[in-house]
Design a protein around this motif. Structure first.
Motif, PDB file in Angstrom:
ATOM      1  N   MET A   1      97.214  16.945  -3.179  1.00 19.41           N
ATOM      2  CA  MET A   1      98.083  18.116  -3.314  1.00 19.41           C
ATOM      3  C   MET A   1      98.188  18.858  -1.988  1.00 19.41           C
ATOM      4  O   MET A   1      99.283  19.229  -1.568  1.00 19.41           O
ATOM      5  N   ARG A   8     105.005  18.667   3.479  1.00 20.72           N
ATOM      6  CA  ARG A   8     106.299  19.331   3.271  1.00 20.72           C
ATOM      7  C   ARG A   8     106.441  20.549   4.175  1.00 20.72           C
ATOM      8  O   ARG A   8     107.536  20.862   4.621  1.00 20.72           O
ATOM      9  N   ARG A 307      90.484  25.382   1.399  1.00 18.38           N
ATOM     10  CA  ARG A 307      91.747  24.681   1.150  1.00 18.38           C
ATOM     11  C   ARG A 307      92.854  25.212   2.051  1.00 18.38           C
ATOM     12  O   ARG A 307      93.684  24.450   2.536  1.00 18.38           O
TER      13      ARG A 307
ATOM     14  N   LEU B 100     107.614  23.471  -2.815  1.00 17.79           N
ATOM     15  CA  LEU B 100     107.255  22.794  -4.057  1.00 17.79           C
ATOM     16  C   LEU B 100     108.355  22.981  -5.094  1.00 17.79           C
ATOM     17  O   LEU B 100     109.067  23.982  -5.086  1.00 17.79           O
ATOM     18  N   GLU B 104     105.898  21.771  -9.696  1.00 10.84           N
ATOM     19  CA  GLU B 104     104.719  21.778  -8.825  1.00 10.84           C
ATOM     20  C   GLU B 104     104.177  23.190  -8.622  1.00 10.84           C
ATOM     21  O   GLU B 104     102.968  23.398  -8.534  1.00 10.84           O
ATOM     22  N   GLU B 107     102.193  24.076 -11.775  1.00 10.01           N
ATOM     23  CA  GLU B 107     100.908  23.388 -11.944  1.00 10.01           C
ATOM     24  C   GLU B 107      99.941  23.658 -10.791  1.00 10.01           C
ATOM     25  O   GLU B 107      98.781  23.255 -10.841  1.00 10.01           O
ATOM     26  N   PHE B 108     100.439  24.368  -9.759  1.00 10.97           N
ATOM     27  CA  PHE B 108      99.647  24.541  -8.538  1.00 10.97           C
ATOM     28  C   PHE B 108      98.230  25.054  -8.796  1.00 10.97           C
ATOM     29  O   PHE B 108      97.248  24.465  -8.341  1.00 10.97           O
ATOM     30  N   VAL B 109      98.139  26.141  -9.548  1.00  8.96           N
ATOM     31  CA  VAL B 109      96.816  26.734  -9.750  1.00  8.96           C
ATOM     32  C   VAL B 109      95.927  25.801 -10.580  1.00  8.96           C
ATOM     33  O   VAL B 109      94.725  25.683 -10.334  1.00  8.96           O
ATOM     34  N   GLN B 111      96.065  22.654 -10.456  1.00  6.68           N
ATOM     35  CA  GLN B 111      95.618  21.633  -9.497  1.00  6.68           C
ATOM     36  C   GLN B 111      94.433  22.160  -8.695  1.00  6.68           C
ATOM     37  O   GLN B 111      93.471  21.438  -8.442  1.00  6.68           O
ATOM     38  N   LEU B 112      94.543  23.444  -8.295  1.00  4.42           N
ATOM     39  CA  LEU B 112      93.418  24.040  -7.563  1.00  4.42           C
ATOM     40  C   LEU B 112      92.151  23.999  -8.407  1.00  4.42           C
ATOM     41  O   LEU B 112      91.053  23.849  -7.896  1.00  4.42           O
TER      42      LEU B 112
END
Ligand SMILES: Nc1ncnc2c1ncn2[C@@H]1O[C@H](COP(=O)(O)OP(=O)(O)OP(=O)(O)O)[C@@H](O)[C@H]1O
Ligand SMILES: [Mg+2]
Lengths: 404, 228
Positions: A1, A8, A307, B100, B104, B107-109, B111-112
């Protein structure tokens, strides 16, 4: 991710990223090219020195190199034939009688290293026979033939078939002399070699010196990379008073040039990469400045510092690596094109001859250099990424979120 | 049951130079399931208050207790994780990541948090459907209208199933149509799913939809009204 995000982000400001990528690419291409040119010059210098002068390995009486006293001779050629029999790493070898000599004509005098050789054998070790520009390499049955360089011919004002009187000390220390006739004139790319060397037949020289002992054995291997091992092995088996030298020891300047070539390539690379690093850092700091609020939001919604740090680091590394890879490809393509015909540096002919190379240089590069460039680009990328990434980390979410 | 409990909260910006007392002794309790508006004139301290509740900023004095956890005592790193797992944020300017897609972003958080992709997919489908943007899930924010972006932002805030959602002037950049659409969605999520919303606003139409109105002025709570 994170990778996706960083990738990007690189293409968010396409123009700005492209500018820095192109800058990196050209910088690296230039470094690769300049490195290849230096390498090409050094390779050629080595090749020429090996072909015309040193061969790969030389053997002498340990005392001979100091003052070239012809009494410090080597065992007979038969001894070496026996030594080298059954060694498949040796391609060819030649025994030489060596002495300093004065060459005299009506118009001049010059001191030289005179080599007494067996032409048919010497041909297989030295390329001087292929660098004859006038006459021939000991052809015909003339008495006392001599092959001299064009530089010597000019200095002594002699031509083909001219007579040169040579004087030397014989084995008993007596001054002896004889007349020789020029049968061939050679020209190697090395001015220094040409000024200091002349060739006569071994039998003629033996007669004059009153001794047929040889002083130098020059060995050509099938594979230059084998030199260190073969030298070590020959040292094992050589008699005590015989020294075995690799070409880099015969002409220490060769090793020095090789080293300094690497150092200058490295310095050039570092300078270019430092300049590029500043460009990359600047680009990334701009990118971060524009994204202060966005980074604040990322931290607000729970993106950990590590991150955020990675995101910026990877983005920077992408920038540098894309440019670096493109640069290496461009450099490689240019090299492939250019090395087919070489680069004509005849504008610098005299300097090239002093350095001992031809005027056409074939840039060349080895994997070692590419590895070095790759490593340096990676290091630069990491180095450049630190500043922007730390800058991003320093942002406080409360302030960044309020940033307009 | 209260999920947020604020005691004697004050915040002074630039205490050493030109001190700005943004909050001066605020006490406030928020219960699960509330739909509460923080209102007040510009500069009154609404954003400061929300940032304190959200753990984005730290108070000068007082404490913020969320689910019996005093978040003012957490370290910066712990606070980031706390925000990620327990608090949803919606910002005035949507603040979606432009690189994104809507999906995306939502779902970002998650994913974090390291949630499995299948779990993310399912949750994102559910949320984008709830905000009426299931069909536009592969668009980037730049292709969406302000109202649509803010709906994606609400979905993003809800994705990790936070204890409550903080929205700082979520409708300030929206036209009245989008404002009422967004409020409909927030209201429905509040009613049907019991999601707690705390939002700041200037806008009377938004205030009218709130079920509790907390008025802040000069860094103190002037009024606190529960609408029947
Ligand atoms: N980082 C800061 N440094 C100094 N002063 C600040 C800072 N952030 C906010 N302030 C001040 O604190 C006070 C409260 O600001 P805050 O943003 O909380 O008000 P607000 O009610 O959200 O206003 P608005 O309706 O304009 O968003 C204001 O006077 C503001 O100028
Ligand atoms: Mg505000």
């Amino acid at each position: 991710m994170i990778l996706k995000l960083s990738w990007r982000n690189v293409w968010r400001n396409k123009l700005r990223s492209l500018v820095i990528i192109i800058a990196v690419a050209f910088g690296i291409a230039a470094a690769v090219f300049a490195g290849a040119l230096t390498n090409g010059l050094i390779d050629q210098k080595m090749r020429i020195a090996i072909e015309s002068q040193t061969a790969h390995i030389q053997m002498h009486n340990s005392a001979f190199q100091e003052n070239m006293d012809i009494r410090h001779s080597l065992p007979d050629a038969d001894f070496f034939s026996e030594q080298f029999a059954g060694r498949d790493d040796i391609k060819s070898w030649s025994g030489r009688i060596v002495s300093t000599a004065m060459l005299n004509t009506a118009n001049g005098t010059t001191g030289m290293k005179l080599l007494g050789i067996e032409p048919e054998i010497e041909k297989k070790v030295s390329a001087v026979s292929e660098m004859i520009i006038d006459g021939a390499y000991f052809e015909g049955a003339r008495r006392n033939p001599i092959v001299i360089s064009q530089r010597a011919a000019t200095k002594l004002q002699v031509r083909l078939r001219s007579k040169i009187v040579i004087t030397m000390q014989d084995i008993d220390g007596e001054i002896v002399g004889a007349a020789f006739r020029v049968v061939g004139i050679f020209k190697t790319p090395s001015a220094m070699f040409d000024e200091g060397h002349a060739f006569v037949k071994q039998s003629d020289m033996a007669k004059l010196l009153n001794s047929d002992k040889i002083h130098e054995v020059a060995i050509l291997l099938k594979d230059i990379d084998r030199v260190p091992e073969t030298v070590a092995e020959l040292r094992e088996s050589a008699p005590e008073n015989v020294e075995v030298l690799a070409f880099t020891e015969v002409l220490p300047e060769l090793a020095a040039i090789n080293d300094s070539g690497w150092i200058s390539n490295l310095i050039l690379l570092i300078i270019i990469l430092l300049a590029l690093a500043f460009g990359i850092i600047n680009t990334m700091l701009m990118a971060i400045f524009e994204r202060i609020r966005e980074i604040g939001v990322l931290m607000a919604v729970g993106m950990q510092k590590l991150r955020v740090f990675s995101m910026i680091t990877i983005e920077t590394i992408f920038l540098a690596m894309i440019g670096g890879v493109i640069g290496m490809i461009i450099g490689d393509i240019i090299l492939r094109i250019v090395s087919r015909n070489g680069i004509d540096l005849s504008a610098f002919a005299e300097g090239m001859a002093e350095f001992g190379v031809e005027t056409i240089v074939y840039p060349s590069i080895d994997t070692k250099f590419y590895l070095l460039v790759t490593l340096m680009v990676v290091l630069t990328a990491i180095f450049s990424s630190m500043f922007p990434a730390i800058k991003a980390l320093r942002l406080k979410p409360n302030e960044a979120v309020r940033h307009k | 049951m209260s999920i947020i409990s604020i005691k004697n909260l004050s915040k002074t910006y630039n205490p050493d130079t030109i001190p700005v007392h943004a909050l001066r002794g605020v006490d406030l309790t928020i219960d699960a399931g509330e739909f509460t508006a923080i209102v007040g004139p510009s500069g009154s301290g609404k954003t400061t208050l929300l940032n304190m509740i959200g753990g984005i900023d730290s108070p000068t004095t007082g404490e913020v207790i969320i689910d019996r956890q005093n978040i003012t005592a957490l370290s910066a790193g712990e606070l980031i994780r706390f925000r990620r797992d327990h608090i949803g944020f919606v910002f005035q300017d949507y603040s979606l990541l432009p690189v994104l897609t809507a999906r995306e972003n939502v779902e970002f958080v998650m994913q974090l948090q390291g949630k499995a992709q299948s779990e993310c997919d399912q949750r994102v489908d559910e949320l984008l459907t709830a905000v009426g943007l299931r069909e536009r899930d592969n668009e980037r924010p730049g292709k969406l209208s302000g109202g649509q972006q803010q709906r994606v932002a609400v979905a993003r805030a809800l994705a990790p199933k936070p204890r409550f959602v903080l929205a700082d002037e979520p409708t300030a950049n929206l036209d009245s149509r989008s404002t009422s659409d967004l409020l409909d969605i927030m209201n429905r999520l509040n009613q049907d799913e019991g999601i707690t919303f705390i939002f700041s606003t200037h806008d009377q139409r938004v205030i009218d939809r709130a079920r509790r109105v907390v008025v802040v002025e000069d860094g103190v709570i002037k009024e606190d009204t529960v609408v029947a």
